[in-house]
Write an enzyme that holds these catalytic residues in place. Structure first.
Site, mmCIF file in Angstrom:
data_model
loop_
_atom_site.group_PDB
_atom_site.id
_atom_site.type_symbol
_atom_site.label_atom_id
_atom_site.label_comp_id
_atom_site.label_asym_id
_atom_site.label_seq_id
_atom_site.Cartn_x
_atom_site.Cartn_y
_atom_site.Cartn_z
ATOM 1 N N LEU A 2 0.847 -1.208 -0.038
ATOM 2 C CA LEU A 2 0.127 -0.075 -0.026
ATOM 3 C C LEU A 2 0.787 1.288 0.158
ATOM 4 C CD1 LEU A 2 -2.790 -0.883 2.502
ATOM 5 C CD2 LEU A 2 -2.598 -1.364 0.202
ATOM 6 N N GLY A 6 2.115 -8.853 6.743
ATOM 7 C CA GLY A 6 2.211 -7.674 8.226
ATOM 8 C C GLY A 6 2.375 -6.388 7.568
ATOM 9 N N GLY A 7 2.227 -5.414 8.587
ATOM 10 C CA GLY A 7 2.297 -4.068 7.921
ATOM 11 C C GLY A 7 1.091 -3.873 6.970
ATOM 12 N N ASP A 8 1.630 -3.148 5.811
ATOM 13 C CA ASP A 8 0.701 -2.783 4.750
ATOM 14 C C ASP A 8 1.107 -3.834 3.463
ATOM 15 O OD1 ASP A 8 2.994 -1.756 4.034
ATOM 16 O OD2 ASP A 8 2.387 0.046 3.453
ATOM 17 N N GLU A 9 1.765 -4.942 3.936
ATOM 18 C CA GLU A 9 2.252 -5.728 2.941
ATOM 19 C C GLU A 9 1.079 -6.867 2.637
ATOM 20 O OE1 GLU A 9 5.900 -6.995 3.785
ATOM 21 O OE2 GLU A 9 6.805 -5.073 3.458
#
Length: 341
Positions: A209, A249-252
């Site tokens: 993202l 994880g995160g925006d992945e």
């Protein structure tokens, strides 16, 4: 009470207590008296006055036609079956009664019966309780053991169900991203290893993202969570049930396409994903905006690459998209370098 309705005699009481499954049979073959338990085997018709061989069928040692033939087997091991449904099997022994022992009975016999190994079926069929058996009958202890075993087995079944449920929940949590409900890294590794092990050809999309950190910094983590959940929903809306969606994880995110599509179809899907993710995400009174960069690697021949190599290729393609300005897609090419950490 006796069969004739008079006062119970000592013999009546003795037989009822010691042999609740007994029958007193007259010389003519008519049942003079029935024990309290055996009456339950003929709930719709009183046994007293019925012919014995109308109620019971002798299966072994042979089938007598008259009471005289039956009394010839006194003292022997007899096997009966009730003529009424559910055709309960009974074991029995017949003993002649001395004349005058039972008031009003000139000659006759006592037939003492038991259920043998069919006792459990009989208990269920006739709603028998411990009161229907002599206190000294080992059947009572066996019934207690059966009840105890049944209770233990029921508890074990319930325990197994709880354990199965706990195991399934643990496995689900182990392979599921808590925020989005998508698969996590463990699910990704399992899926990639399985597909490669099956010799499948498939595509991998690495999705990142753009501007997500700016949303988090400006509106807070709750807004960021809303964007991630909306992205997960949009990925599911644009893909097939056979496709595997992972939040790394995160925006992945990672999208695995097990059914190998043509390059043109993969390209069309990438465009649709980018357009869907760029749509505003409603959060409180705000419309949150992010875009998506997608790197694509294809496994076009079985055994061509490992999971690590496929992911590295998708990362390299993603890096090329970001270097070109973000918000687009790119297929891996041999001249690409891995994404910088």
């Amino acid at each position: 009470m006796t069969a004739q309705g008079g006062k119970a005699t000592a013999m009546d009481i003795l037989l009822d207590v010691l042999c609740p499954l007994h029958l007193v049979v007259e010389k003519t073959g008519h049942i003079r008296k029935a024990g309290p338990a055996i009456r339950k085997l003929s709930p719709g018709r009183p046994l007293e006055g019925m012919r014995l061989l109308e109620f019971l069928e002798l299966r072994r040692p042979s089938r007598p036609r008259t009471m005289q033939e039956l009394t010839a087997y006194c003292g022997e091991n007899l096997r009966f079956t009730t003529r009424l449904a559910p055709r309960t099997e009974l074991k029995g022994v017949m003993v002649p009664l001395p004349e005058g022992l039972v008031p009003g009975l000139q000659a006759g016999s006592v037939l003492n019966l038991s259920f043998g190994i069919s006792v459990l079926e009989a208990v269920r069929s006739y709603a028998l309780t411990s009161a229907d058996f002599a206190v000294t009958d080992l059947t009572i202890e066996m019934l207690y053991l059966v009840e105890a075993k049944s209770a233990v087995m029921d508890e074990l079944r319930h325990l197994n169900l709880r354990l199965d449920g706990a195991r399934a929940e643990a496995e689900y949590k182990a392979f599921t991203d808590k925020l989005t409900g998508l698969g996590n890294r463990r699910a990704m590794e399992q899926a990639l290893n399985r597909l490669i092990g099956q010799g499948r050809c498939f595509a991998v999309m690495q999705i990142d993202l753009d501007h997500f950190k700016a949303v988090n910094d400006k509106f807070g983590h709750a807004a960021g969570d809303a964007v991630l959940q909306a992205t997960a929903d949009r990925l599911q809306d644009c893909t097939r049930e056979t496709d595997i969606i992972i939040r790394q994880g995160g925006d992945e995110f990672l999208l695995i396409l097990p059914e190998m599509m043509s390059v043109a179809n993969v390209e069309d899907l990438a465009i649709r994903l980018i357009m869907a993710i760029e749509g505003p995400v409603a959060f409180e009174s705000e419309g949150l905006h992010v875009s998506a960069s997608i790197g694509i690697s294809l496994l076009e021949a079985p055994g061509e690459a490992s999971p690590e190599v496929l992911l590295e290729r998708a990362d390299a393609a993603l890096y090329a998209v970001k270097a070109a300005g973000r918000g687009g897609y790119c297929f891996f090419a041999a001249n690409m370098q891995p994404m910088a950490p």
